[in-house]
Design an enzyme around this catalytic site. Structure first.
Site, mmCIF file in Angstrom:
data_model
loop_
_atom_site.group_PDB
_atom_site.id
_atom_site.type_symbol
_atom_site.label_atom_id
_atom_site.label_comp_id
_atom_site.label_asym_id
_atom_site.label_seq_id
_atom_site.Cartn_x
_atom_site.Cartn_y
_atom_site.Cartn_z
ATOM 1 N N GLU A 157 0.845 -1.214 0.000
ATOM 2 C CA GLU A 157 0.000 0.000 0.000
ATOM 3 C C GLU A 157 0.870 1.251 0.000
ATOM 4 O O GLU A 157 0.618 2.206 -0.732
ATOM 5 C CB GLU A 157 -0.911 0.025 1.245
ATOM 6 N N ASP A 169 -5.582 -3.884 8.635
ATOM 7 C CA ASP A 169 -6.329 -4.657 7.632
ATOM 8 C C ASP A 169 -5.584 -5.922 7.238
ATOM 9 O O ASP A 169 -6.148 -7.007 7.148
ATOM 10 C CB ASP A 169 -6.584 -3.807 6.388
HETATM 11 C C1 GLA Z 1 -7.976 1.806 6.644
HETATM 12 C C2 GLA Z 1 -6.494 1.499 6.831
HETATM 13 C C3 GLA Z 1 -6.216 0.902 8.202
HETATM 14 C C4 GLA Z 1 -6.822 1.736 9.318
HETATM 15 C C5 GLA Z 1 -8.280 2.081 8.991
HETATM 16 C C6 GLA Z 1 -8.876 3.049 9.982
HETATM 17 O O1 GLA Z 1 -8.719 0.638 6.629
HETATM 18 O O2 GLA Z 1 -6.044 0.614 5.836
HETATM 19 O O3 GLA Z 1 -4.827 0.757 8.395
HETATM 20 O O4 GLA Z 1 -6.069 2.893 9.554
HETATM 21 O O5 GLA Z 1 -8.428 2.639 7.701
HETATM 22 O O6 GLA Z 1 -8.941 2.475 11.232
#
Ligand code: GLA
Length: 378
Positions: A157, A169
């Site tokens: 990412e 995630d």
């Molecule tokens: C996205 C990002 C995560 C996290 C969430 C908010 O999903 O990928 O790393 O920061 O937003 O909690």
């Protein structure tokens, strides 16, 4: 999905490969805390990305996305990066594995998924984790540690997709376990599984089906605000800050950054409160914290939108125990903790009212907590 992928793979490449899958995720609480060294409380869900992969004996990767009906081919050197965004997720995973001194050679793959895109359920992390897991198995005898697989997805990412995300995630997608949520300390990277069995309640997602594409990387901007405040306070991350420190430094912090930090500091404590409450079976406290998170995300962190605020209001009116926007924000889903006996009325009311106001119904996904990355049985 399995059969569809298999038949597409066979007709395109004339052979068979091995099937792997990895899941999307929910997060009960702990939003925008991961990149602040705080806690998160996610779980993998029964929606996944699945890929069939076969080593092709060349130095090229040939990928077909069944859902997009799009094909792409690329080499494995840095300069071979494909232009297509969807293919960059896979290219990035290959490169991040190679950069760490492990092996990836050419392979053929067909992939598809049922993680809704743009809904805040981390379809991109599911894609990264699926390939990280598979390429570890196919080329590296599973020598790459599980946590490193999550970090490979996160670096993808950062370095290939322009999103400075935290680890939540990819962690959830790799480590997910059926019927369990996981509390991850994003500073120490220690984690613990919590059985999730909300007797008398249902956990349900309402997908607003809106995604506000904002031009100026608002996610990265939130992260920059937090890092600025941490520097002003002289701490490594906001994990090490409290409200007294923030108040004492308020004249050195912009109003906007102050609000961002106030949310994060509150959220850090709420995750711990929710974990304790869950262990006592105290769902009222869990729900109250979820509403507080929504307020913070809406007013202080400003990552909600009118559609999600409206779904949250409807939840309150229907007596739903807890409700909040979930994930990065600017659209997507709310996650709702609802008493069994209120469930039908809540869903019907939310569909009707939302449709009257925005011209379409939200999509309902009952949450089923499932396993994360795995090789599929034949
Ligand atoms: C996205 C990002 C995560 C996290 C969430 C908010 O999903 O990928 O790393 O920061 O937003 O909690």
């Amino acid at each position: 999905m399995k059969e569809r992928i298999k038949s597409l793979f066979n007709s395109r490449f004339g052979t068979n490969g091995v099937l792997y899958a990895s899941a999307g995720r929910i997060n009960l609480i702990g939003e925008h805390t991961d990149y602040n060294g705080g806690f998160v409380f996610p779980g993998a869900i029964d929606k996944c990305i699945m890929a069939e992969i076969n080593i092709n004996g060349t130095d090229r990767v040939r990928v077909y996305s069944a859902d997009l009906d799009a094909y792409c081919e690329f080499g494995l050197k840095e300069e071979d990066a494909p232009a297509e965004q969807w293919a960059r997720y896979i290219f990035g995973v290959c490169r991040e594995i190679i950069k760490r001194g492990f092996v990836v050679n050419g392979f053929d793959t067909v992939f598809a998924g049922n993680v809704p895109l743009g809904a805040g359920l981390s379809s991109s992390a599911a894609l990264e984790s699926c390939f990280a897991f598979a390429l570890n198995d196919l080329f590296n005898d599973n020598k790459i540690e599980k946590f490193e697989l999550a970090l490979i997805g996160q670096s993808t990412e950062h370095n290939y997709c322009g999103v400075n995300c935290g680890i939540m995630d990819q962690f959830a997608s790799v480590f997910g376990k059926k019927d369990h949520l996981m509390r991850l300390d994003c500073r120490s990277l220690e984690y613990e599984y919590y059985p999730f069995d909300a007797k008398g309640y249902k956990l349900v997602l309402l997908d607003s089906k809106v995604k506000h594409e904002l031009v100026d990387s608002p996610y990265n901007k939130r992260r920059e605000s937090c890092e600025r405040v941490a520097r002003t306070l002289g701490v490594e991350t906001l994990r090490d800050a409290d409200m007294a420190m923030l108040d004492a430094a308020c004249d050195r912090i912009s109003d906007e950054d102050f609000m961002r930090a106030r949310y994060v500091i509150g959220e850090k404590q709420r995750v711990l409160d929710v974990c304790d409450a869950l262990q006592r079976g105290d769902f009222e406290t869990v729900g109250r914290c979820m509403y507080e998170t929504h307020n913070g995300l809406s007013h202080d962190y400003e990552v909600s939108c009118v559609e999600l605020d409206y779904l949250n209001d409807i939840a309150r009116e229907c007596g739903v125990t807890g409700s909040r926007i979930m994930g990065g924000g600017f659209g997507g889903c709310t996650i709702n903790l609802v008493k069994d006996e209120l469930y039908d009325n809540f869903i019907a009311t939310a569909k009707k009212k939302f449709n009257e106001k925005y011209g379409h119904e939200p999509v309902v996904y009952p949450v089923v907590i499932s396993d994360g990355a795995h090789k599929c049985e034949e």
